[in-house]
Motif scaffolding. Structure first.
Motif, PDB file in Angstrom:
ATOM      1  N   ASP A   1       0.828  -1.209   0.000  1.00  0.00           N
ATOM      2  CA  ASP A   1       0.000   0.000   0.000  1.00  0.00           C
ATOM      3  C   ASP A   1       0.861   1.258   0.000  1.00  0.00           C
ATOM      4  O   ASP A   1       0.551   2.229  -0.697  1.00  0.00           O
ATOM      5  CB  ASP A   1      -0.935   0.019   1.215  1.00  0.00           C
ATOM      6  N   ARG A   2       1.960   1.257   0.739  1.00  0.00           N
ATOM      7  CA  ARG A   2       2.858   2.415   0.786  1.00  0.00           C
ATOM      8  C   ARG A   2       3.497   2.647  -0.574  1.00  0.00           C
ATOM      9  O   ARG A   2       3.542   3.779  -1.066  1.00  0.00           O
ATOM     10  CB  ARG A   2       3.938   2.200   1.843  1.00  0.00           C
TER      11      ARG A   2
ATOM     12  N   LYS B   1     -11.030   6.341  -4.066  1.00  0.00           N
ATOM     13  CA  LYS B   1     -10.008   5.485  -3.450  1.00  0.00           C
ATOM     14  C   LYS B   1     -10.206   4.024  -3.841  1.00  0.00           C
ATOM     15  O   LYS B   1      -9.248   3.287  -4.012  1.00  0.00           O
ATOM     16  CB  LYS B   1     -10.066   5.589  -1.925  1.00  0.00           C
TER      17      LYS B   1
ATOM     18  N   THR C   1      -8.620   3.268  -7.176  1.00  0.00           N
ATOM     19  CA  THR C   1      -7.166   3.243  -7.095  1.00  0.00           C
ATOM     20  C   THR C   1      -6.687   1.901  -6.557  1.00  0.00           C
ATOM     21  O   THR C   1      -5.668   1.377  -6.975  1.00  0.00           O
ATOM     22  CB  THR C   1      -6.657   4.377  -6.197  1.00  0.00           C
TER      23      THR C   1
ATOM     24  N   HIS D   1       1.625   6.494  -7.046  1.00  0.00           N
ATOM     25  CA  HIS D   1       0.525   7.376  -7.443  1.00  0.00           C
ATOM     26  C   HIS D   1       0.945   8.837  -7.299  1.00  0.00           C
ATOM     27  O   HIS D   1       0.686   9.660  -8.191  1.00  0.00           O
ATOM     28  CB  HIS D   1      -0.705   7.066  -6.585  1.00  0.00           C
TER      29      HIS D   1
ATOM     30  N   ARG E   1       0.955   4.118  -2.960  1.00  0.00           N
ATOM     31  CA  ARG E   1       0.730   5.555  -2.713  1.00  0.00           C
ATOM     32  C   ARG E   1       1.865   6.394  -3.281  1.00  0.00           C
ATOM     33  O   ARG E   1       1.644   7.430  -3.904  1.00  0.00           O
ATOM     34  CB  ARG E   1       0.595   5.818  -1.211  1.00  0.00           C
ATOM     35  N   HIS E   2       3.109   5.929  -3.080  1.00  0.00           N
ATOM     36  CA  HIS E   2       4.262   6.675  -3.589  1.00  0.00           C
ATOM     37  C   HIS E   2       4.268   6.691  -5.120  1.00  0.00           C
ATOM     38  O   HIS E   2       4.604   7.706  -5.731  1.00  0.00           O
ATOM     39  CB  HIS E   2       5.573   6.096  -3.063  1.00  0.00           C
TER      40      HIS E   2
END
Length: 124
Positions: free
Chosen positions: A42-43, A118, A121, A49, A46-47
């Motif tokens: 997940d991290r 969200k 995504t 994205h 996010r990075h």
């Protein structure tokens, strides 16, 4: 995903779990490891994205700058020399009517990325 076959299999076979305390500790340890992997994925998502949005925004600013330069910079094609900068000016003057297409595409792509929910995504 249909979980019916798994539930039916478990009901029919009735797996036995020992009353071993190490079994529960091992299961909890594995669950923590799975959660750690999930958090890392997940991290990274996010990075990625954020990097995509930042790259699109920088490209959009560069495209708008080049388009404004092409439309507002006065150029006389008869006085243009043979340098690299002059050839760039001639190129921009020749194709300035089409420079708005990639800028508009960048605006649309950035808008779609920023307005997506969200849940959409998470499916990437």
């Amino acid at each position: 995903m249909n979980d019916q076959p798994i539930e039916e299999f478990l009901r029919n076979n009735r797996p036995e779990v020992k009353d071993d305390p190490t079994f529960l500790l091992e299961t909890q340890r594995r669950m923590r490891e799975v959660e750690g992997i999930k958090n890392e994925v997940d991290r990274q998502r996010r990075h990625g994205h954020l990097a995509l949005i930042l790259t699109l925004a920088i490209g959009l600013v560069a495209g708008i700058s080049v388009t404004v330069l092409a439309y507002l910079y006065p150029i006389d094609l008869s006085t243009v020399g043979d340098g690299k900068l002059d050839s760039i000016r001639v190129f921009l003057n020749t194709w300035k009517n089409y420079l708005l297409i990639p800028v508009a595409g960048g605006i649309i792509a950035l808008t779609l990325l920023l307005t997506r929910s969200k849940d959409a995504t998470a499916r990437l």
